[in-house]
Structures are given as C-alpha cells and as structure tokens.
Design an enzyme around this catalytic site. Sequence first.
Site, PDB file in Angstrom:
ATOM      1  N   ASP A 169       0.760  -1.254   0.000  1.00  0.00           N
ATOM      2  CA  ASP A 169       0.000   0.000   0.000  1.00  0.00           C
ATOM      3  C   ASP A 169       0.791   1.306   0.000  1.00  0.00           C
ATOM      4  O   ASP A 169       0.560   2.172  -0.815  1.00  0.00           O
ATOM      5  CB  ASP A 169      -0.933   0.023   1.204  1.00  0.00           C
ATOM      6  CG  ASP A 169      -1.746  -1.240   1.316  1.00  0.00           C
ATOM      7  OD1 ASP A 169      -1.536  -2.164   0.506  1.00  0.00           O
ATOM      8  OD2 ASP A 169      -2.594  -1.318   2.211  1.00  0.00           O
ATOM      9  N   GLU A 404       3.441  -8.789  11.460  1.00  0.00           N
ATOM     10  CA  GLU A 404       3.117  -8.398  10.088  1.00  0.00           C
ATOM     11  C   GLU A 404       4.393  -8.052   9.294  1.00  0.00           C
ATOM     12  O   GLU A 404       4.526  -8.398   8.131  1.00  0.00           O
ATOM     13  CB  GLU A 404       2.160  -7.199  10.130  1.00  0.00           C
ATOM     14  CG  GLU A 404       1.536  -6.849   8.796  1.00  0.00           C
ATOM     15  CD  GLU A 404       0.579  -5.664   8.892  1.00  0.00           C
ATOM     16  OE1 GLU A 404       0.482  -5.047   9.985  1.00  0.00           O
ATOM     17  OE2 GLU A 404      -0.077  -5.351   7.880  1.00  0.00           O
TER      18      GLU A 404
HETATM   19  C1  9WN Z   1      -5.663  -2.277   3.227  1.00  0.00           C
HETATM   20  C2  9WN Z   1      -4.426  -7.388   5.217  1.00  0.00           C
HETATM   21  C3  9WN Z   1      -3.918  -6.268   4.318  1.00  0.00           C
HETATM   22  C4  9WN Z   1      -2.915  -6.798   3.266  1.00  0.00           C
HETATM   23  C5  9WN Z   1      -2.199  -5.664   2.550  1.00  0.00           C
HETATM   24  C6  9WN Z   1      -1.604  -4.723   3.605  1.00  0.00           C
HETATM   25  C7  9WN Z   1      -2.693  -4.191   4.535  1.00  0.00           C
HETATM   26  C8  9WN Z   1      -4.849  -2.910   4.361  1.00  0.00           C
HETATM   27  C9  9WN Z   1      -4.651  -1.868   5.451  1.00  0.00           C
HETATM   28  O1  9WN Z   1      -3.326  -5.291   5.166  1.00  0.00           O
HETATM   29  O2  9WN Z   1      -3.618  -3.417   3.788  1.00  0.00           O
HETATM   30  O3  9WN Z   1      -5.993  -3.264   2.273  1.00  0.00           O
HETATM   31  O4  9WN Z   1      -5.622  -1.540   6.142  1.00  0.00           O
HETATM   32  O5  9WN Z   1      -3.532  -1.374   5.597  1.00  0.00           O
HETATM   33  O6  9WN Z   1      -0.896  -3.700   3.004  1.00  0.00           O
HETATM   34  O7  9WN Z   1      -1.209  -6.199   1.708  1.00  0.00           O
HETATM   35  O8  9WN Z   1      -3.578  -7.582   2.325  1.00  0.00           O
HETATM   36  O9  9WN Z   1      -3.352  -8.075   5.770  1.00  0.00           O
END
Ligand code: 9WN
Length: 440
Positions: A169, A404
């Site tokens: 992101d 994470e």
């Molecule tokens: C937005 C769930 C997700 C991953 C993504 C990561 C993060 C979300 C957030 O978490 O994104 O989609 O709220 O930050 O960047 O890769 O799928 O783990």
Amino acid sequence: MADEPIMDGLRAQAERILRGNDVGEFTKPGPRQYPHQWNWDAALIALGLAHFDLPRALTEIRALLRGQWRDGMVPHILYHTGPSDYFPEPDFWQITTSPNAPALATSGLTQPPVLATVVRMIHARTPIHEFVRQVYPGLLRWHRWLHTARAIEGTALACIIHPWESGTDDSPRWLRAMDDIIPRELPPYRRRDTVHVPDAERPSDVDYERFVYLIDVFRQNRYEAARLLACSPFLVQDVMFNAILYRADQDLSALAHELGEPTDEIAAWLNSVRANFNARFWDDARGLYMDYNVRAHAPICVNTCATFAPLWAGLASEQQAARLVVEHFDNPLEYAPNTNTRYRLPSTAKNERDYAPRRYWCGPVWINMNWMIAEGLRRCGYDTRADLLVRDALALMQLSGLREYYDPRDGRGCGATDFGWSAALAIEMLSSKSIFGARF
Ligand code: 9WN
C-alpha cells in the site's frame, strides 16, 4: 543446520495462530488490526492451512470466491461478518451503486491474483480434482477481467487504480506516483488503523487522505470499469502485480489443460504479457524493473523489492536475473546486510529517499516477499540466495513472533501481531524439504 526442535515450536505456534484467527469460513489476517477476509491473504493462508487441514483450506478459498463481482473482479476485502472497528467500514464503499456488486458486502478494489498459483500448488501436493473443477470458472473470469477491464493500449498488462490493489500500500513507489494527486474534497472519515499499531509504523495522514480520496472518486463513478480507467487519478502498471498475474496465468493454463478446458485465451494473455513486459518495465541503465505511471506516461523510478518479482514469474532473462542478483540483491547499500541492517530483505532499497525501516511497506521485511522472492531465486538457479531469505524469515519469526513485518536492522516485530500469512508461510517454508540439510 536448522534447529528442528525450535522449528517445531514455530510450526506449532503458526498453527495456533491460524486456528485462533479462524472465524469459521474465513481467517482474519490479524485478530485486531484486520478483522475481515482479504484477497491475497486468504490465498496465502489457504496454502498454509492445506498442510494440516485441507478441507479448511478449501473453505477459505470458496469463501473468497463468494465475494466475486458479476463482472469477474475478486474484491480485496470481504466483510462476511458485517462491520467492525476497521475503516473503511462496508458501507463506506457504496458498492450497491454498481450493477456488478455481489450480494456480500465487499470493497470495490481487487488485490494481487496469487490464488490460481496457490490452487495449483495445493493440487500438485494432494489432488483435489473436484475442487479445481468447481473454482476454475471463477478464476478464469477474474483473470479475464484483469486482462480486459484493466487493460489499456491493446496489451494484456493489467493496471491498478489504487495503491491498496498492489498489496504494498504505501510503498515509496506509490508515494511518488501520488505526488500529483491533490484531494479536492474529502468525505468524512476516521482512521482506525492506528488504534492497534503505532502511527510511525503506518502510512502518514497525507497518504491516507489520498487513499480515501481515490475511493470517493470510484464510488462516485459507480465502479464502472471503463470510467475508472478514464478518470482515476491513480493509474499504474505495477511490475509485481503483473508478474504475479503472469505466473498465475501459467498455473491457470496448467489447471485448464488438466480439466480438458480450452487454453487459447490464456495463451493469448501469456503471449501478450511476455511480449510487452520487459519493454514496459525493464530499466536497462539501472538493471532494475520499474513500475509505470500511466497517468504521467513515465516510469516510477523507485527501487523496491517489487523489482525481484519477475523472477517468480519466469519473466526475467538469465542476464536480467544476474543483474538483479549481483547489482542489487547482493548490494549492501540496497538489500544485503551491512553494519546497519542484519536481515534480508528490506521492502525498499536502503539508499532510497523514502526508506523507513519500521514504516509499513517503506523498508521493513515482509514474510510473503521473502517467500515469493526465494521461490523466484530458486526458479532461476540462485538456491543459496533463496536459502538466505528463508533462513532470515524463519529467524525473524522465532526472534519476534509472527508479526506483520520486521525492522531489518534489529529484527524487531512491527505492525499487526499474530499475523495470518506470516503463520501460513512459516508452515509452508518449514514444510518445504529444501530448507533442511547442509545449507543451514
Ligand atoms: C488495506 C491485510 C492487508 C494486506 C495488505 C496490507 C494491509 C490494508 C490496510 O493489510 O492493507 O488493504 O488496512 O492497511 O498492506 O497487503 O492484504 O493483511
């Protein structure tokens, strides 16, 4: 030599986490931070689950495909259990304005299409013919949507319209591409992602405003694919997303072949991507793959771990692979350990302007990246380097738990705790025979 009893402890811990995050038909990526089902998380989690509970792994995949839109898109978040304290909440997306929206509440974006690859990997280990037959049409429709509704200029390369679609992101490659996006009017919203995780490990407010602004543009355009291509302020061809898609097309084609389904359409996508990939993304002067900003008609010159994704797909020539490895992977100023960093692989090169070792995708080590790039290195004959990535991933999880992401300097855990794909890929890496033996 790997310390097998400690590794057993890690595997047991990983299974406990996947069980603990299990909500019945889907698995939360993080028990507090991410309480819904995410697209590429679900695929990777299924890969891990398949090692100890195959039926549960298949349930995870079926649940993900239940959110598929009528036009074929498989969304990035599925709200199976309704709203929670996660922002965006289901209603924020306003997907019901689209005739393509499914009955289930979902986001209006997609994520890296790693699912077909995962289905093929699971099937190669334990044949699941009937399941493959059931999910194949959905996978084909998703890939077709990516190669058509998200394609421009007559090639099958896919575009993404929001940094969240990349899965990485707030990678500096997107921060650079978002420089020109000035939110005009923002809908009211309240960030919740910094409730459970420190601000310094999450995107800045300025970046978050742009994330929200883009969603507002899409909902105002009722998620009509052609309009979004025409008007999204963020329109990018992501090198990693396309590498993942290309590899997934290869896997989809193998599944089609086995099912006796036609493969011509998939072959045409593969040919088109193969013919255009290196011309679009390879920067021969720097020996790196770079994303392409369609809106600015220019490459995004930022060096991040996405540059190694073509190895996973078999899209880099022998010479390109050698340059990636020797000039970048092995370079202590960029990705290799030096006096400041102990662990591979920083998600952004350490000499990039926006490198930040604890902030989300700006520098920390991510387990899914280590796994995917290790697989890519192995595919290209760089087994010793692949082992380094697996070794560091396992070492980080033992040191700091299943987090994470991790600070590449000292291995401290960041972001969400009890993180789903870290657990799943710990099991996957520990189950792969190649990691044991003389190499460790
Ligand atoms: C937005 C769930 C997700 C991953 C993504 C990561 C993060 C979300 C957030 O978490 O994104 O989609 O709220 O930050 O960047 O890769 O799928 O783990």
